[in-house]
Scaffold this active site. Structure first.
Site, PDB file in Angstrom:
ATOM      1  N   ASP A   1      -1.512  -0.566   5.996  1.00  0.00           N
ATOM      2  CA  ASP A   1      -1.707   0.141   7.269  1.00  0.00           C
ATOM      3  C   ASP A   1      -3.183   0.326   7.604  1.00  0.00           C
ATOM      4  O   ASP A   1      -3.495   0.841   8.676  1.00  0.00           O
ATOM      5  CB  ASP A   1      -1.059   1.530   7.229  1.00  0.00           C
ATOM      6  CG  ASP A   1      -1.814   2.469   6.310  1.00  0.00           C
ATOM      7  OD1 ASP A   1      -2.097   2.071   5.164  1.00  0.00           O
ATOM      8  OD2 ASP A   1      -2.145   3.588   6.747  1.00  0.00           O
TER       9      ASP A   1
ATOM     10  N   SER B   1      -5.219   5.348  -4.260  1.00  0.00           N
ATOM     11  CA  SER B   1      -5.107   6.728  -4.740  1.00  0.00           C
ATOM     12  C   SER B   1      -4.966   6.819  -6.255  1.00  0.00           C
ATOM     13  O   SER B   1      -4.165   6.110  -6.874  1.00  0.00           O
ATOM     14  CB  SER B   1      -3.899   7.409  -4.096  1.00  0.00           C
ATOM     15  OG  SER B   1      -3.744   8.694  -4.647  1.00  0.00           O
TER      16      SER B   1
ATOM     17  N   ASP C   1       0.878  -1.164   0.000  1.00  0.00           N
ATOM     18  CA  ASP C   1       0.000   0.000   0.000  1.00  0.00           C
ATOM     19  C   ASP C   1       0.929   1.232   0.000  1.00  0.00           C
ATOM     20  O   ASP C   1       2.114   1.109   0.321  1.00  0.00           O
ATOM     21  CB  ASP C   1      -0.864  -0.060   1.266  1.00  0.00           C
ATOM     22  CG  ASP C   1      -1.709   1.170   1.433  1.00  0.00           C
ATOM     23  OD1 ASP C   1      -2.479   1.481   0.525  1.00  0.00           O
ATOM     24  OD2 ASP C   1      -1.588   1.829   2.495  1.00  0.00           O
TER      25      ASP C   1
ATOM     26  N   ASP D   1       0.025   5.116   0.903  1.00  0.00           N
ATOM     27  CA  ASP D   1      -0.139   6.063   2.015  1.00  0.00           C
ATOM     28  C   ASP D   1      -0.169   5.302   3.342  1.00  0.00           C
ATOM     29  O   ASP D   1      -1.009   4.441   3.545  1.00  0.00           O
ATOM     30  CB  ASP D   1      -1.446   6.848   1.827  1.00  0.00           C
ATOM     31  CG  ASP D   1      -1.735   7.783   2.983  1.00  0.00           C
ATOM     32  OD1 ASP D   1      -0.771   8.266   3.612  1.00  0.00           O
ATOM     33  OD2 ASP D   1      -2.919   8.032   3.269  1.00  0.00           O
TER      34      ASP D   1
ATOM     35  N   ARG E   1     -11.519   8.006  -2.746  1.00  0.00           N
ATOM     36  CA  ARG E   1     -11.946   9.408  -2.703  1.00  0.00           C
ATOM     37  C   ARG E   1     -13.456   9.551  -2.560  1.00  0.00           C
ATOM     38  O   ARG E   1     -13.950  10.352  -1.774  1.00  0.00           O
ATOM     39  CB  ARG E   1     -11.457  10.124  -3.967  1.00  0.00           C
ATOM     40  CG  ARG E   1     -11.463  11.627  -3.852  1.00  0.00           C
ATOM     41  CD  ARG E   1     -11.011  12.268  -5.149  1.00  0.00           C
ATOM     42  NE  ARG E   1      -9.705  11.796  -5.595  1.00  0.00           N
ATOM     43  CZ  ARG E   1      -9.186  12.036  -6.796  1.00  0.00           C
ATOM     44  NH1 ARG E   1      -9.867  12.754  -7.666  1.00  0.00           N
ATOM     45  NH2 ARG E   1      -8.006  11.558  -7.132  1.00  0.00           N
TER      46      ARG E   1
ATOM     47  N   ILE F   1      -9.237   4.665   2.398  1.00  0.00           N
ATOM     48  CA  ILE F   1     -10.575   4.685   1.792  1.00  0.00           C
ATOM     49  C   ILE F   1     -10.536   5.540   0.521  1.00  0.00           C
ATOM     50  O   ILE F   1      -9.948   6.624   0.531  1.00  0.00           O
ATOM     51  CB  ILE F   1     -11.600   5.275   2.798  1.00  0.00           C
ATOM     52  CG1 ILE F   1     -11.605   4.471   4.102  1.00  0.00           C
ATOM     53  CG2 ILE F   1     -12.992   5.365   2.192  1.00  0.00           C
ATOM     54  CD1 ILE F   1     -12.103   3.070   3.987  1.00  0.00           C
TER      55      ILE F   1
ATOM     56  N   ASN G   1      -3.657   9.292  -7.462  1.00  0.00           N
ATOM     57  CA  ASN G   1      -2.416  10.071  -7.576  1.00  0.00           C
ATOM     58  C   ASN G   1      -1.183   9.235  -7.237  1.00  0.00           C
ATOM     59  O   ASN G   1      -0.094   9.788  -7.085  1.00  0.00           O
ATOM     60  CB  ASN G   1      -2.483  11.278  -6.643  1.00  0.00           C
ATOM     61  CG  ASN G   1      -3.645  12.197  -6.982  1.00  0.00           C
ATOM     62  OD1 ASN G   1      -3.705  12.738  -8.086  1.00  0.00           O
ATOM     63  ND2 ASN G   1      -4.605  12.338  -6.077  1.00  0.00           N
TER      64      ASN G   1
END
Ligand code: B16
Ligand code: MG
Length: 214
Positions: A167, A113, A8, A10, A48, A46, A115
């Site tokens: 995480d 994400s 993952d 972030d 957007r 989670i 991004n």
């Protein structure tokens, strides 16, 4: 045996949560909706759309306005991304990735994400990965297992040949449903349902994960 590590982004490789928080907070203030750091914690991992729904907390808007609100938040977030550099890799991450790469382990990213590619480029780690799965890769977000399966498929590996590092509770749920080995990074209250739990990758050694996490 060929094995793969799927990360993952972030909260595992870097901490973009602060930027997500500031961006959601600004939007919430514009909408006169209370939004705290604790509220932001519930958005960890989670996607957007669901994050916006949680922030709106039952308030409903027409679809066009929902799209506009997501775009506005994302524009606030994008303005922060220029500030990200290799210094923003979480402690131990660079060594862990290089050690794994050197050991011939396939490496993938599986981030909710949209991004994620940009963030990996800013961190200068994008070339280390065989597969990068992001918010555009699959339709069903975590806790559906689809993104992890998509990344493992891209690495030509079965879920049981891969370890997922996550995480977020939703991410561990997703990986377990998909049949992956899981390492939860963070407090047991959040990721205690993983096969193994570590505070972070700070002192992790690749050799600790050479055998299945039974
Ligand atoms: P974006 P991860 C997640 O990243 C973040 O934890 C979450 O807060 C964010 O809402 C989500 O990405 C979507 O991000 O708005 O950039 O598409 O933990 O899955 O790497
Ligand atoms: Mg995460």
């Amino acid at each position: 045996m060929t094995i793969g590590f799927i990360f993952d982004l972030d909260g595992v490789l870097t901490d973009t949560a602060e930027y997500h928080f500031r961006s959601w907070k600004r939007l919430a203030e514009e909408l006169n909706i209370p939004f705290t750091r604790e509220d932001n914690d519930a958005l960890r991992g989670i996607d957007r759309r669901r994050s916006l729904e949680l922030l709106l907390n039952g308030r409903s808007y027409p679809e066009a306005q929902m799209q506009a609100l997501m775009e506005r938040k994302n524009n606030y977030y994008l303005a922060y991304l220029d500030e990200i550099s290799p210094d923003d890799l979480l402690p131990g991450v660079q060594d862990f990735l290089l050690e794994a790469k050197h050991a011939g382990i396939k490496l993938g990213v599986a981030s909710a994400s949209k991004n994620a590619r940009r963030v990996c480029e800013q961190l200068q780690i994008q070339d280390l990965f065989d597969v990068l799965g992001d918010g555009y890769s699959v339709v069903n977000p975590k806790p559906a297992p689809d993104l992890f399966i998509w990344v493992a498929g891209g690495m030509r590996l079965n879920p049981r040949q891969c370890i997922v590092f996550e995480d977020a509770a939703a991410g561990i749920d997703a990986a377990l449903t998909g049949g992956f080995w899981t390492v939860g990074l963070g407090p047991a209250a959040r990721v205690g349902h993983a096969h193994r739990v570590l505070p972070s990758l700070a002192s992790a050694k690749v050799s600790d994960f050479a055998i299945p996490l039974t």
